[in-house]
Structure formats: structure tokens, C-alpha cells
Enzyme design. Structure first.
Site, mmCIF file in Angstrom:
data_model
loop_
_atom_site.group_PDB
_atom_site.id
_atom_site.type_symbol
_atom_site.label_atom_id
_atom_site.label_comp_id
_atom_site.label_asym_id
_atom_site.label_seq_id
_atom_site.Cartn_x
_atom_site.Cartn_y
_atom_site.Cartn_z
ATOM 1 N N ASP A 47 0.841 -1.205 0.000
ATOM 2 C CA ASP A 47 0.000 0.000 0.000
ATOM 3 C C ASP A 47 0.878 1.258 0.000
ATOM 4 O O ASP A 47 0.572 2.252 -0.646
ATOM 5 C CB ASP A 47 -0.927 -0.022 1.222
ATOM 6 C CG ASP A 47 -1.639 -1.365 1.321
ATOM 7 O OD1 ASP A 47 -2.378 -1.703 0.388
ATOM 8 O OD2 ASP A 47 -1.412 -2.099 2.303
ATOM 9 N N HIS A 75 -4.550 -3.655 6.643
ATOM 10 C CA HIS A 75 -4.391 -3.890 5.206
ATOM 11 C C HIS A 75 -5.751 -4.321 4.665
ATOM 12 O O HIS A 75 -6.049 -5.501 4.487
ATOM 13 C CB HIS A 75 -3.336 -4.962 4.924
ATOM 14 C CG HIS A 75 -3.337 -5.362 3.471
ATOM 15 N ND1 HIS A 75 -2.921 -4.511 2.468
ATOM 16 C CD2 HIS A 75 -3.737 -6.494 2.847
ATOM 17 C CE1 HIS A 75 -3.077 -5.102 1.303
ATOM 18 N NE2 HIS A 75 -3.573 -6.310 1.502
HETATM 19 P P1 NAX Z 1 -2.673 -18.152 -3.683
HETATM 20 O O1 NAX Z 1 -4.051 -18.660 -3.454
HETATM 21 O O2 NAX Z 1 -2.115 -18.117 -5.050
HETATM 22 O O3 NAX Z 1 -1.659 -18.973 -2.787
HETATM 23 C C1 NAX Z 1 -1.878 -19.230 -1.442
HETATM 24 C C2 NAX Z 1 -1.205 -20.535 -1.156
HETATM 25 O O4 NAX Z 1 -1.286 -20.730 0.256
HETATM 26 C C3 NAX Z 1 -1.890 -21.732 -1.815
HETATM 27 O O5 NAX Z 1 -0.937 -22.462 -2.562
HETATM 28 C C4 NAX Z 1 -2.424 -22.543 -0.644
HETATM 29 O O6 NAX Z 1 -2.367 -23.934 -0.875
HETATM 30 C C5 NAX Z 1 -1.474 -22.103 0.460
HETATM 31 N N1 NAX Z 1 -1.977 -22.314 1.807
HETATM 32 C C6 NAX Z 1 -3.230 -22.168 2.284
HETATM 33 N N2 NAX Z 1 -3.269 -22.482 3.578
HETATM 34 C C7 NAX Z 1 -2.003 -22.814 3.935
HETATM 35 C C8 NAX Z 1 -1.419 -23.250 5.133
HETATM 36 N N3 NAX Z 1 -2.133 -23.440 6.222
HETATM 37 N N4 NAX Z 1 -0.090 -23.508 5.145
HETATM 38 C C9 NAX Z 1 0.657 -23.364 4.030
HETATM 39 N N5 NAX Z 1 0.130 -22.955 2.850
HETATM 40 C C10 NAX Z 1 -1.171 -22.696 2.818
HETATM 41 O O7 NAX Z 1 -2.648 -16.704 -2.987
HETATM 42 P P2 NAX Z 1 -1.587 -15.548 -3.162
HETATM 43 O O8 NAX Z 1 -1.997 -14.693 -4.279
HETATM 44 O O9 NAX Z 1 -0.231 -16.116 -3.166
HETATM 45 O O10 NAX Z 1 -1.865 -14.697 -1.832
HETATM 46 C C11 NAX Z 1 -1.530 -15.196 -0.563
HETATM 47 C C12 NAX Z 1 -2.125 -14.316 0.526
HETATM 48 O O11 NAX Z 1 -1.597 -12.990 0.456
HETATM 49 C C13 NAX Z 1 -3.636 -14.164 0.449
HETATM 50 O O12 NAX Z 1 -4.168 -14.285 1.757
HETATM 51 C C14 NAX Z 1 -3.809 -12.728 -0.033
HETATM 52 O O13 NAX Z 1 -5.042 -12.179 0.370
HETATM 53 C C15 NAX Z 1 -2.649 -12.069 0.647
HETATM 54 N N6 NAX Z 1 -2.226 -10.754 0.157
HETATM 55 C C16 NAX Z 1 -1.777 -9.869 1.065
HETATM 56 C C17 NAX Z 1 -1.259 -8.651 0.714
HETATM 57 C C18 NAX Z 1 -0.738 -7.702 1.733
HETATM 58 O O14 NAX Z 1 -0.375 -6.589 1.356
HETATM 59 N N7 NAX Z 1 -0.699 -8.036 3.025
HETATM 60 C C19 NAX Z 1 -1.253 -8.215 -0.720
HETATM 61 C C20 NAX Z 1 -1.333 -9.360 -1.672
HETATM 62 C C21 NAX Z 1 -2.264 -10.461 -1.266
HETATM 63 O O15 NAX Z 1 -3.576 -10.082 -1.572
#
Ligand code: NAX
Length: 405
Positions: free
Chosen positions: A213, A241
Site C-alpha cells: 500500500d 491492510h
Molecule cells: P494463492 O491462493 O495463489 O496462494 C496461497 C497458497 O497458500 C496456496 O498455494 C495454498 O495452498 C497455500 N496455503 C493455504 N493455507 C495454507 C497453510 N495453512 N499452510 C501453508 N500454505 C497454505 O494466494 P496468493 O496470491 O499467493 O496470496 C496469498 C495471501 O496474500 C492471500 O491471503 C492474499 O489475500 C494475501 N495478500 C496480502 C497482501 C498484503 O499486502 N498483506 C497483498 C497481496 C495479497 O492479496
């Protein structure tokens, strides 16, 4: 500078050697069966010499959600030394859920095929205790996305469970100098849950990401002012966030001048810039059909690099446990401006807050209080008491009594 880093690296190794779990436990194949985890044989954990430079002692770095889209952009950058330094060998610990392990295997193959000199080994697993063993840096990226029909409250509580379990595992097996950076949403409250379940570590070691952000705001200002991005500084992101975040340029500078004076367009700031930053994630999803990934990975690298190596006099925004300043409840993970001297952060205090800013910050505070209250059952009582009674006592006067005893 480089010798200082070496002294810090050796000190880190000394601190962690007193930890009961030894490095070879992570890397010895014999400790692992084929129960949903695999280990890429390492080239050994020792100090290597690379391109004429001394390398630091090897560091263990965990990334959860390692088969996800953010990790796909993030892992090569970490492995290439962009985050922790080109003289910092690492062992990558990649964590995933069981269903994603085969996809993770593909990610590991690609990392191998990159032949990154700094990567001394890769642990890939769905077992938290194996995955977090000895790690000094844990990037908690993995989280469940909101599925159709799911209430925000349900998303909060299912992710909170994940972060509670991760906190417990880190508490048991991570290295003594652990630092945690939470990216998975709801990032601020997940960081709170994780810290609350890892009492071995100071809660200040748990941070949540708002750097994306901050970067978005910085870019918009540079574009509007027609200047270079490094000429914009002191942008602040306050709060959660989420869409209640408050990108604040009251204190920002462009080429050393007040950004507000340079921009000279309050209407644009309030009606275009702020909402655009708040909604940028949704805008990216609409255009790309997927959420921000490369920019999120870049923000992880930016924050951790600044935190690790120091950011000079630049300000960074990050979610950290509130110390009660700026009217934010103690113990809420609220994004504030900090300075990073290298390896830790210092809050920037006593900034004057205008009425408009105060009302924006309050909206985000309220949302974070609601989030915390929805997952309070996962915050161990002792942590809750430690973090929240100080303020209550100050109001009732009980703190004064206790202090005079
Ligand atoms: P993806 O859905 O592409 O990847 C997430 C991965 O996490 C998947 O491969 C899933 O199998 C894995 N996963 C789920 N539960 C798990 C666990 N208990 N242990 C290990 N792995 C696990 O999502 P992606 O685009 O990579 O985003 C990941 C996270 O970042 C999401 O929650 C998203 O909302 C968050 N974000 C946060 C941001 C921030 O600024 N704080 C910005 C970007 C993003 O939106």
C-alpha cells in the site's frame, strides 16, 4: 558495513547454536519419511566463499503458501539474495497444504534449475514442525482465500486457526532470533494471532505487510508530481491492510518539500488518491483476473530488505503491535510509520494528526478491534492479559496502585 553484517551474522549463529534444535536435523534425509514432505539434499550447511567475498553463516528462511502465486514471484528473488543480501546463503523451507504438495514439487524443480548459488538446500513440507525447524525468518504468505458465500467472520476464523497453529509450531522449533512477516490476509489480525500463540518470542518480532500500500501511494505521488520514485518519502499507511487503510501524505516529502504543497490539490488527494490506493487490490483483480502477486512479492522484498539491512532515514509502514500511541488500543496490529536501523524498527512518534486523518485512522482502528474480537477465543488468556490490561489499568487507576506497591 560488510564486516558489521558479518559480526551480526556470527552473533546470530552463536545465539541460535544455543537453541536445542540443531541444523542437521532439518537437512538429514533420514529423519523424514515420505509422509507428505520431501527434502532436496543440501550442499551442506557451512560458510561458503562466493565470488571472492566471504559469505555469512547460513540462514533458514521459511515461506508458507509456497506453491501460491505470490511465492512464485517471491522465491526467486529471495534465492537470488535480493532480500537478505548477496552474501547470505540460505536454506529455503517451503510450506504448503497437502493438496498443493505436488505443485510445490514443480516449484522446487524450478528453483533447482535456476542453480542459485546462495541456496544451500530446500525443505518442502506440509508439516509445520519440520518446516519451521531452525528458521530465523518466516514469511507467512499462505492463507485461505474467501470462498463464495463465506462471511468475513468465517474467513477470519478459518485463517486465524491456521495462524494459531503456525504460532505454536514456531514457538516450539524456530531459531531464537526468529522474525515473522505476515502477508496472508487478514494480515494484521493473523500476525496478532500468531504472536499470541508464540510466547517464546517478543511480539515486536511479528510484523504484517502494508508495504504494498505504501509503494502504491508512492508511485501515485511520483506520477502526479512528475518526479522520480526515490524522490518521494515519508508516505504513511495507517491501520489495517484492507479498504479501511489510510494512505496519509500529510508528512510526505517530494524532493525534500512538503508533498501536499507540491501536489497542491487536496481534492485529488482525498477523492482520487486515497480511494484508489484503498481499492487498488480489487482493481488489479478486475483487470488481471487474479490478485496482486508480483507487486506483493516486491513489497515483501522491499520491507524485509529495509528491515534487515536498515533503511537510513526513510520511513517504512508496517503492521506492528500498538504500544497505545496515536489512540490505538495496545496490542492491536496496526500499521504505523517506523524507521529501520537494521534488524529491528523504531516507531515514529509524536506526529501531529489532523482531524481528517484522525477520523480515517479511527475507522481502521474500529475494524481491527472487530477483527480481534471475532478471534479472541484463539488469543491465549495470558497474552490477552499482558497486552490489554495495561491500558485498562491506566484508566481505572489499578495500574497506578500496582506501580506503587
Ligand atoms: P494463492 O491462493 O495463489 O496462494 C496461497 C497458497 O497458500 C496456496 O498455494 C495454498 O495452498 C497455500 N496455503 C493455504 N493455507 C495454507 C497453510 N495453512 N499452510 C501453508 N500454505 C497454505 O494466494 P496468493 O496470491 O499467493 O496470496 C496469498 C495471501 O496474500 C492471500 O491471503 C492474499 O489475500 C494475501 N495478500 C496480502 C497482501 C498484503 O499486502 N498483506 C497483498 C497481496 C495479497 O492479496
Amino acid at each position: 558495513m560488510s564486516s558489521l553484517r558479518h559480526i551480526r551474522g556470527l552473533f546470530r549463529q552463536f545465539v541460535n547454536n544455543s537453541c536445542s534444535i540443531k541444523q542437521d536435523r532439518v537437512l538429514s534425509n533420514s529423519n523424514y519419511s515420505s509422509h507428505g514432505n520431501f527434502i532436496v539434499p543440501s550442499r551442506g550447511v557451512q560458510i561458503y566463499k562466493g565470488s571472492g567475498k566471504d559469505w555469512l553463516p547460513t540462514l533458514h528462511v521459511a515461506v508458507t503458501g509456497a506453491a501460491g502465486q505470490i511465492a512464485y514471484s517471491l522465491l526467486p528473488r529471495i534465492a537470488n539474495g535480493e532480500m537478505l543480501g548477496e552474501d547470505q546463503p540460505i536454506v529455503l523451507h517451503l510450506l504448503e497444504v497437502p493438496q498443493a504438495l505436488s505443485k510445490l514439487e514443480g516449484v522446487v524443480m524450478e528453483l533447482q534449475d535456476c542453480a542459485f548459488p546462495l541456496v544451500q538446500g530446500i525443505v518442502a513440507t506440509d508439516d509445520l514442525r519440520k518446516g519451521f525447524a531452525d528458521v530465523s525468518v518466516a514469511l507467512l504468505v499462505g492463507a485461505k482465500p474467501r470462498s463464495q458465500g463465506m462471511e468475513r467472520k468465517d474467513l477470519l476464523s478459518s485463517n486465524a486457526n491456521i495462524f494459531a497453529e503456525q504460532g505454536k509450531a514456531l514457538n516450539e522449533v524456530a531459531a531464537n532470533d526468529l522474525r515473522v512477516f505476515v502477508v496472508g490476509n487478514p494480515a494484521n489480525t493473523n500476525a496478532l494471532i500468531c504472536a499470541a500463540n508464540a510466547p517464546r518470542f517478543n511480539p515486536e518480532r511479528f510484523m504484517s505487510m502494508t508495504r504494498l500500500d505504501q509503494n502504491r501511494t508512492q508511485y501515485m505521488l511520483a506520477e502526479k508530481a512528475g518526479c522520480k520514485i526515490p524522490e518521494v518519502d515519508r508516505v504513511i499507511v495507517w491501520g489495517n491492510h484492507s479498504s479501511t487503510q489510510y494512505p496519509d501524505i500529510t508528512h510526505a516529502r517530494i524532493k525534500g518539500e512538503s508533498a501536499r504543497k507540491v501536489i497542491n490539490d487536496e481534492k485529488w488527494i482525498r477523492e482520487v488518491m486515497i480511494p484508489k490506493v484503498q481499492q487498488r487490490g480489487a482493481e488489479v483483480i478486475k483487470a488481471r483476473g487474479a490478485s496482486s502477486a508480483a507487486s506483493a512479492a516486491a513489497a515483501v522484498v522491499d520491507h524485509m530488505r529495509d528491515y534487515w539491512h536498515g533503511a537510513g532515514d526513510r520511513w517504512c509502514s508496517v503492521g506492528i503491535p500498538s504500544d497505545g500511541t496515536y489512540g490505538i488500543d495496545e496490542g492491536l496490529w496496526y500499521s504505523v510509520p517506523v524507521m529501520c536501523p537494521g534488524g529491528h524498527y523504531r516507531r515514529i512518534l509524536n506526529l501531529p494528526i489532523e482531524e481528517f486523518s484522525a477520523s480515517m485512522m479511527e475507522k481502521s482502528r474500529k475494524e481491527l478491534v472487530e477483527e480481534r474480537d471475532a478471534v479472541r477465543h484463539l488469543i491465549p488468556k495470558e497474552f490477552g492479559e499482558k497486552m490489554y490490561t495495561a491500558k485498562k489499568n491506566a484508566v481505572t487507576g489499578a495500574g497506578k496502585k500496582a506501580a506503587s506497591k
